[in-house]
Design a protein around this motif. Sequence first.
Motif, short mmCIF file in Angstrom:
data_model
loop_
_atom_site.label_atom_id
_atom_site.label_comp_id
_atom_site.label_asym_id
_atom_site.label_seq_id
_atom_site.Cartn_x
_atom_site.Cartn_y
_atom_site.Cartn_z
N THR A 5 4.72 -0.72 -15.99
CA THR A 5 5.45 -1.55 -15.05
C THR A 5 5.14 -1.07 -13.64
OG1 THR A 5 7.20 -1.72 -16.70
CG2 THR A 5 7.74 -2.40 -14.45
N TYR A 6 4.56 -1.95 -12.84
CA TYR A 6 4.21 -1.61 -11.46
C TYR A 6 5.26 -2.19 -10.52
CZ TYR A 6 -0.24 -0.37 -13.50
OH TYR A 6 -1.22 0.21 -14.27
N LEU A 7 5.75 -1.35 -9.61
CA LEU A 7 6.80 -1.74 -8.68
C LEU A 7 6.37 -1.51 -7.24
CD1 LEU A 7 9.78 0.10 -10.43
CD2 LEU A 7 9.16 -2.31 -10.68
N THR A 8 6.80 -2.40 -6.36
CA THR A 8 6.62 -2.16 -4.93
C THR A 8 7.63 -1.11 -4.50
OG1 THR A 8 8.22 -3.83 -4.28
CG2 THR A 8 5.91 -4.56 -4.56
N THR A 9 7.50 -0.63 -3.28
CA THR A 9 8.46 0.35 -2.77
C THR A 9 9.87 -0.21 -2.76
OG1 THR A 9 6.71 1.26 -1.38
CG2 THR A 9 8.95 1.92 -0.85
N ASP A 10 10.02 -1.47 -2.37
CA ASP A 10 11.35 -2.09 -2.34
C ASP A 10 11.94 -2.23 -3.74
OD1 ASP A 10 11.42 -2.30 0.44
OD2 ASP A 10 10.54 -4.31 0.43
N GLN A 11 11.12 -2.60 -4.71
CA GLN A 11 11.61 -2.71 -6.09
C GLN A 11 12.00 -1.35 -6.65
OE1 GLN A 11 8.06 -4.62 -7.53
NE2 GLN A 11 9.11 -6.60 -7.77
N LEU A 12 11.20 -0.32 -6.36
CA LEU A 12 11.54 1.04 -6.80
C LEU A 12 12.83 1.49 -6.15
CD1 LEU A 12 10.86 3.62 -8.35
CD2 LEU A 12 9.53 4.35 -6.35
N SER A 13 12.99 1.17 -4.89
CA SER A 13 14.20 1.52 -4.15
C SER A 13 15.45 0.95 -4.82
CB SER A 13 14.09 0.98 -2.72
OG SER A 13 15.31 1.09 -2.05
N GLU A 14 15.35 -0.28 -5.29
CA GLU A 14 16.49 -0.91 -5.97
C GLU A 14 16.80 -0.20 -7.29
OE1 GLU A 14 15.70 -5.08 -6.42
OE2 GLU A 14 15.35 -5.32 -4.27
N ILE A 33 2.87 11.61 -7.08
CA ILE A 33 1.47 11.92 -6.86
C ILE A 33 0.60 10.69 -7.13
CG2 ILE A 33 -0.43 13.46 -7.56
CD1 ILE A 33 2.10 14.85 -6.31
N GLU A 34 -0.35 10.44 -6.21
CA GLU A 34 -1.25 9.31 -6.38
C GLU A 34 -2.07 9.48 -7.65
OE1 GLU A 34 -4.43 6.58 -3.89
OE2 GLU A 34 -3.72 8.45 -2.99
N GLY A 35 -2.20 8.41 -8.40
CA GLY A 35 -2.93 8.44 -9.65
C GLY A 35 -2.04 8.77 -10.85
N TYR A 38 1.86 6.66 -8.62
CA TYR A 38 1.56 5.43 -7.88
C TYR A 38 0.06 5.24 -7.75
CZ TYR A 38 0.62 8.06 -3.54
OH TYR A 38 0.10 8.91 -2.59
N ILE A 39 -0.32 4.00 -7.51
CA ILE A 39 -1.73 3.65 -7.32
C ILE A 39 -1.87 2.79 -6.08
CG2 ILE A 39 -2.26 3.75 -9.80
CD1 ILE A 39 -2.21 0.63 -9.73
N ARG A 40 -3.09 2.72 -5.60
CA ARG A 40 -3.45 1.81 -4.51
C ARG A 40 -4.47 0.83 -5.10
NH1 ARG A 40 -2.14 4.19 0.59
NH2 ARG A 40 -1.60 6.36 0.35
N PRO A 41 -3.99 -0.34 -5.58
CA PRO A 41 -4.91 -1.26 -6.24
C PRO A 41 -6.00 -1.75 -5.29
CG PRO A 41 -2.70 -2.21 -6.08
CD PRO A 41 -2.64 -0.84 -5.52
N PHE A 42 -7.19 -1.81 -5.80
CA PHE A 42 -8.35 -2.31 -5.06
C PHE A 42 -8.65 -1.50 -3.81
CE2 PHE A 42 -5.94 -5.90 -6.95
CZ PHE A 42 -6.76 -6.11 -8.04
N GLY A 43 -8.18 -0.23 -3.77
CA GLY A 43 -8.45 0.65 -2.63
C GLY A 43 -7.78 0.22 -1.34
N ARG A 44 -6.74 -0.53 -1.45
CA ARG A 44 -6.04 -1.06 -0.27
C ARG A 44 -4.85 -0.19 0.12
NH1 ARG A 44 -9.05 -5.14 2.02
NH2 ARG A 44 -10.12 -6.21 0.37
N ARG A 45 -4.18 -0.60 1.20
CA ARG A 45 -3.02 0.14 1.70
C ARG A 45 -1.80 -0.03 0.81
NH1 ARG A 45 -1.34 -1.29 7.40
NH2 ARG A 45 0.07 0.42 6.98
N LYS A 46 -1.68 -1.18 0.18
CA LYS A 46 -0.49 -1.46 -0.64
C LYS A 46 -0.38 -0.43 -1.76
CE LYS A 46 2.04 -5.13 -2.83
NZ LYS A 46 3.03 -5.38 -1.81
N ILE A 47 0.86 0.01 -1.99
CA ILE A 47 1.14 1.01 -3.02
C ILE A 47 1.97 0.35 -4.11
CG2 ILE A 47 2.43 3.11 -3.50
CD1 ILE A 47 1.79 4.01 -0.68
N LEU A 48 1.59 0.61 -5.35
CA LEU A 48 2.38 0.19 -6.50
C LEU A 48 2.77 1.42 -7.29
CD1 LEU A 48 0.43 -2.95 -7.72
CD2 LEU A 48 2.54 -2.89 -6.39
N PHE A 49 4.05 1.56 -7.53
CA PHE A 49 4.58 2.71 -8.27
C PHE A 49 4.59 2.40 -9.76
CE2 PHE A 49 6.16 3.28 -4.00
CZ PHE A 49 5.98 4.64 -3.79
N VAL A 50 4.29 3.40 -10.57
CA VAL A 50 4.28 3.26 -12.03
C VAL A 50 5.66 3.69 -12.54
CG1 VAL A 50 3.15 3.94 -14.18
CG2 VAL A 50 1.81 3.77 -12.06
#
Length: 79
Positions: A5-14, A33-35, A38-50
């Motif tokens: 389940t991948y969450l944005t920072t706001d979703q994780l915050s909730e 820890i990255e990897g 959380y991950i940065r899909p497609f090498g972008r700035r956006k972070i998705l938390f696992v």
Amino acid sequence: MDRQTYLTTDQLSERIHYDPRYIREQLKDSVFIEGVHYIRPFGRRKILFVWEAIEKEMMKSMYPTSQVIPLAAGGSVRG
């Protein structure tokens, strides 16, 4: 393959009831820890938390390893 389940920072915050800014500035790269958490899909700035990795990390803190006493014959006891 296990589904994650991948969450944005706001979703994780909730889910964990921490401010998104605190997550980004204090927890990311110190606790999370990255990897792993959380991950940065497609090498972008956006972070998705696992979510599953974060949930596992939170549960580890409920049972600190410093209070576990290893026994010579194997196993351990809580001190």
